[in-house]
Motif scaffolding. Sequence first.
Motif, PDB file in Angstrom:
ATOM      1  N   ASP A  39      -0.029  -3.713 -12.460  1.00 58.46           N
ATOM      2  CA  ASP A  39      -1.365  -4.246 -12.190  1.00 58.46           C
ATOM      3  C   ASP A  39      -2.432  -3.187 -12.500  1.00 58.46           C
ATOM      4  O   ASP A  39      -3.177  -2.770 -11.627  1.00 58.46           O
ATOM      5  CB  ASP A  39      -1.401  -4.666 -10.711  1.00 58.46           C
ATOM      6  N   ALA A  82       6.433  -2.812  -4.018  1.00 58.78           N
ATOM      7  CA  ALA A  82       7.091  -1.716  -4.735  1.00 58.78           C
ATOM      8  C   ALA A  82       7.252  -0.477  -3.860  1.00 58.78           C
ATOM      9  O   ALA A  82       7.925   0.463  -4.237  1.00 58.78           O
ATOM     10  CB  ALA A  82       6.280  -1.356  -5.975  1.00 58.78           C
ATOM     11  N   ASP A  83       6.621  -0.454  -2.684  1.00 58.64           N
ATOM     12  CA  ASP A  83       6.584   0.795  -1.920  1.00 58.64           C
ATOM     13  C   ASP A  83       7.742   0.944  -0.938  1.00 58.64           C
ATOM     14  O   ASP A  83       7.719   1.828  -0.089  1.00 58.64           O
ATOM     15  CB  ASP A  83       5.253   0.921  -1.182  1.00 58.64           C
ATOM     16  N   TYR A  91       1.089  -1.094  -8.451  1.00 54.78           N
ATOM     17  CA  TYR A  91      -0.223  -0.512  -8.703  1.00 54.78           C
ATOM     18  C   TYR A  91      -0.193   0.948  -8.255  1.00 54.78           C
ATOM     19  O   TYR A  91      -0.130   1.220  -7.061  1.00 54.78           O
ATOM     20  CB  TYR A  91      -1.296  -1.301  -7.954  1.00 54.78           C
ATOM     21  N   LYS A 116      -4.687  -1.285  11.336  1.00 50.81           N
ATOM     22  CA  LYS A 116      -4.014  -2.263  10.474  1.00 50.81           C
ATOM     23  C   LYS A 116      -3.321  -3.334  11.326  1.00 50.81           C
ATOM     24  O   LYS A 116      -3.426  -4.528  11.063  1.00 50.81           O
ATOM     25  CB  LYS A 116      -2.986  -1.551   9.598  1.00 50.81           C
ATOM     26  N   PRO A 149       5.007  -6.418  -7.696  1.00 52.06           N
ATOM     27  CA  PRO A 149       3.708  -5.937  -8.171  1.00 52.06           C
ATOM     28  C   PRO A 149       3.627  -4.430  -8.027  1.00 52.06           C
ATOM     29  O   PRO A 149       4.056  -3.873  -7.018  1.00 52.06           O
ATOM     30  CB  PRO A 149       2.712  -6.613  -7.225  1.00 52.06           C
ATOM     31  N   GLN A 199       8.523  -0.734   1.522  1.00 50.03           N
ATOM     32  CA  GLN A 199       8.319  -1.207   2.894  1.00 50.03           C
ATOM     33  C   GLN A 199       9.189  -2.442   3.118  1.00 50.03           C
ATOM     34  O   GLN A 199       9.591  -2.736   4.234  1.00 50.03           O
ATOM     35  CB  GLN A 199       6.857  -1.560   3.133  1.00 50.03           C
ATOM     36  N   ASN A 210      -6.575  -3.978 -13.390  1.00 48.92           N
ATOM     37  CA  ASN A 210      -6.163  -4.273 -12.026  1.00 48.92           C
ATOM     38  C   ASN A 210      -6.712  -5.630 -11.596  1.00 48.92           C
ATOM     39  O   ASN A 210      -7.921  -5.842 -11.522  1.00 48.92           O
ATOM     40  CB  ASN A 210      -6.671  -3.171 -11.097  1.00 48.92           C
ATOM     41  N   GLU A 270       2.197   3.299  -8.330  1.00 48.23           N
ATOM     42  CA  GLU A 270       3.340   3.559  -7.448  1.00 48.23           C
ATOM     43  C   GLU A 270       4.308   4.572  -8.058  1.00 48.23           C
ATOM     44  O   GLU A 270       5.505   4.526  -7.790  1.00 48.23           O
ATOM     45  CB  GLU A 270       4.095   2.255  -7.139  1.00 48.23           C
ATOM     46  N   LYS A 303     -10.473  -4.111   0.761  1.00 50.84           N
ATOM     47  CA  LYS A 303      -9.638  -5.122   0.096  1.00 50.84           C
ATOM     48  C   LYS A 303      -9.014  -6.063   1.117  1.00 50.84           C
ATOM     49  O   LYS A 303      -8.845  -7.251   0.861  1.00 50.84           O
ATOM     50  CB  LYS A 303      -8.512  -4.431  -0.677  1.00 50.84           C
ATOM     51  N   ARG A 362       5.891   3.109   4.282  1.00 48.33           N
ATOM     52  CA  ARG A 362       5.767   3.271   2.835  1.00 48.33           C
ATOM     53  C   ARG A 362       6.550   4.505   2.394  1.00 48.33           C
ATOM     54  O   ARG A 362       6.463   5.546   3.027  1.00 48.33           O
ATOM     55  CB  ARG A 362       4.268   3.408   2.560  1.00 48.33           C
ATOM     56  N   HIS A 373      -3.210  -7.474  -5.932  1.00 45.07           N
ATOM     57  CA  HIS A 373      -1.862  -7.788  -5.469  1.00 45.07           C
ATOM     58  C   HIS A 373      -1.471  -9.250  -5.692  1.00 45.07           C
ATOM     59  O   HIS A 373      -0.437  -9.551  -6.301  1.00 45.07           O
ATOM     60  CB  HIS A 373      -1.851  -7.442  -3.974  1.00 45.07           C
ATOM     61  N   THR A 375      -1.519   3.521   0.918  1.00 43.05           N
ATOM     62  CA  THR A 375      -1.700   2.082   0.824  1.00 43.05           C
ATOM     63  C   THR A 375      -2.710   1.757  -0.276  1.00 43.05           C
ATOM     64  O   THR A 375      -3.683   2.480  -0.478  1.00 43.05           O
ATOM     65  CB  THR A 375      -2.166   1.489   2.164  1.00 43.05           C
ATOM     66  N   LYS A 376      -2.439   0.671  -1.000  1.00 44.98           N
ATOM     67  CA  LYS A 376      -3.366   0.220  -2.031  1.00 44.98           C
ATOM     68  C   LYS A 376      -4.265  -0.869  -1.466  1.00 44.98           C
ATOM     69  O   LYS A 376      -4.943  -1.572  -2.180  1.00 44.98           O
ATOM     70  CB  LYS A 376      -2.593  -0.309  -3.244  1.00 44.98           C
TER      71      LYS A 376
HETATM   72  N1  UDP Z   1      -0.604  -3.813  -5.330  1.00 41.39           N
HETATM   73  C1  UDP Z   1      -0.968  -4.350  -6.565  1.00 41.39           C
HETATM   74  N2  UDP Z   1      -2.311  -4.426  -6.879  1.00 41.39           N
HETATM   75  C2  UDP Z   1      -3.286  -4.010  -6.014  1.00 41.39           C
HETATM   76  C3  UDP Z   1      -2.896  -3.494  -4.746  1.00 41.39           C
HETATM   77  C4  UDP Z   1      -1.551  -3.417  -4.438  1.00 41.39           C
HETATM   78  O1  UDP Z   1      -0.126  -4.749  -7.358  1.00 41.39           O
HETATM   79  O2  UDP Z   1      -4.467  -4.090  -6.368  1.00 41.39           O
HETATM   80  C5  UDP Z   1       0.836  -3.725  -5.003  1.00 41.39           C
HETATM   81  C6  UDP Z   1       1.307  -2.364  -4.546  1.00 41.39           C
HETATM   82  O3  UDP Z   1       1.742  -1.584  -5.637  1.00 41.39           O
HETATM   83  C7  UDP Z   1       2.468  -2.720  -3.633  1.00 41.39           C
HETATM   84  C8  UDP Z   1       2.040  -4.041  -3.026  1.00 41.39           C
HETATM   85  O4  UDP Z   1       1.051  -4.582  -3.899  1.00 41.39           O
HETATM   86  O5  UDP Z   1       3.675  -2.937  -4.357  1.00 41.39           O
HETATM   87  C9  UDP Z   1       1.497  -3.912  -1.620  1.00 41.39           C
HETATM   88  O6  UDP Z   1       0.501  -2.935  -1.564  1.00 41.39           O
HETATM   89  P1  UDP Z   1       0.451  -1.848  -0.397  1.00 41.39           P
HETATM   90  O7  UDP Z   1       1.834  -1.399  -0.054  1.00 41.39           O
HETATM   91  O8  UDP Z   1      -0.499  -0.774  -0.798  1.00 41.39           O
HETATM   92  O9  UDP Z   1      -0.153  -2.684   0.793  1.00 41.39           O
HETATM   93  P2  UDP Z   1       0.176  -2.491   2.358  1.00 41.39           P
HETATM   94  O10 UDP Z   1       1.667  -2.496   2.500  1.00 41.39           O
HETATM   95  O11 UDP Z   1      -0.420  -1.178   2.735  1.00 41.39           O
HETATM   96  O12 UDP Z   1      -0.476  -3.664   3.003  1.00 41.39           O
END
Ligand code: UDP
Length: 318
Positions: free
Chosen positions: A46, A98-99, A14, A135, A12, A101, A74, A16, A214, A203, A77, A208-209
């Motif tokens: 997304d 996608a980030d 968003y 977090k 996914p 992590q 959007n 990125e 959310k 990341r 996730h 963070t998204k």
């Molecule tokens: N993502 C998405 N739609 C959203 C929010 C996040 O597709 O509305 C994707 C984002 O691009 C990433 C993954 O979901 O690939 C996880 O998001 P993020 O890394 O921001 O979350 P965290 O790791 O901070 O929990």
Amino acid sequence: MKQKESLTVVIPVYNEESCLEELIARLLKLKNNSDNVEFSFIFVNDGSRDKSLDILTRYAETYSFFKIINLSRNFGHQMAITAGIDYVDSDYVAVMDADLQDPPELIEKLYEKIKEGYDVVYAKRIKRKGESFLKLATARLFYYFINKLGRIDFPLNTGDFRLFNHKVLNTFKNMREQHRFIRGMIHWLGFNSAPVYYERDRRFAGNTKYPFRKMFIFALDAIFSFSNAPLRIGSYIGLFMISFAILGGILMLYLRFFTSYYVPGIPAVILSIILLSGVQIFMIGIVGEYIGRIFQETKNRPLYIVDRLTNFPSKQKE
Ligand code: UDP
Ligand code: MG
């Protein structure tokens, strides 16, 4: 020569743009280094408002194993992952962020593990770098609750980063609920699963998204779709209040008739009104939560709407 097994990675995306080049470079390396797996990649865009789609499209023009599902806006996730999984038609599916992590190289390890005879292999983090105290604390609290309430002994410290086979894929595709907590749904399906341990990186770039808002909604989705316990809290409190009132009434009658110590008290009346209406409101809130869900499920909307597909065989496009 034995035919290679196919593996599709669902990612996914968003906003990125700052991670994609690096991600794609590492995915290409992964694909080129693999002798026994035929990799393909589905990027679900997304509703990104940055250059993500342009970057993806550029690569999709060169490499047909990069596929893009561009959602019309959007959807979040979990819906983006769902869209990607729906279009997978291969022996194995991996889901990752996608980030970066979730290190793409780990997919090779997940694959080795699944070949030992599992249906699902999930990546379990032993360390999380660069994540805020808030977090980590909220994540821990959340998993504590979901395990207590949902009674599903959910594996801790896992995200959606996992690999599963065709059997799990097909059953998962049949779960069309609106409120989706994918890691829980896959766990709920059962089958043989095993963890592979890894250190979760920070990341690669960007933010963070998942802002707190959310995350909170995500946690509610998980709790309300995996447990009826909140529905019961109201009943417990109600039961407690009734018992309390009956005992209090008995005590009051005793004081009135058998002792001289009796204070007719307005505060007591006010307090009980406040308490009782509090309980009622609380109950209405919980009932409302479930009614809201029934409402959304009965609407039976599509879970997402695809705007355009790139590099898919034409029969999938309809
Ligand atoms: N993502 C998405 N739609 C959203 C929010 C996040 O597709 O509305 C994707 C984002 O691009 C990433 C993954 O979901 O690939 C996880 O998001 P993020 O890394 O921001 O979350 P965290 O790791 O901070 O929990
Ligand atoms: Mg992330």
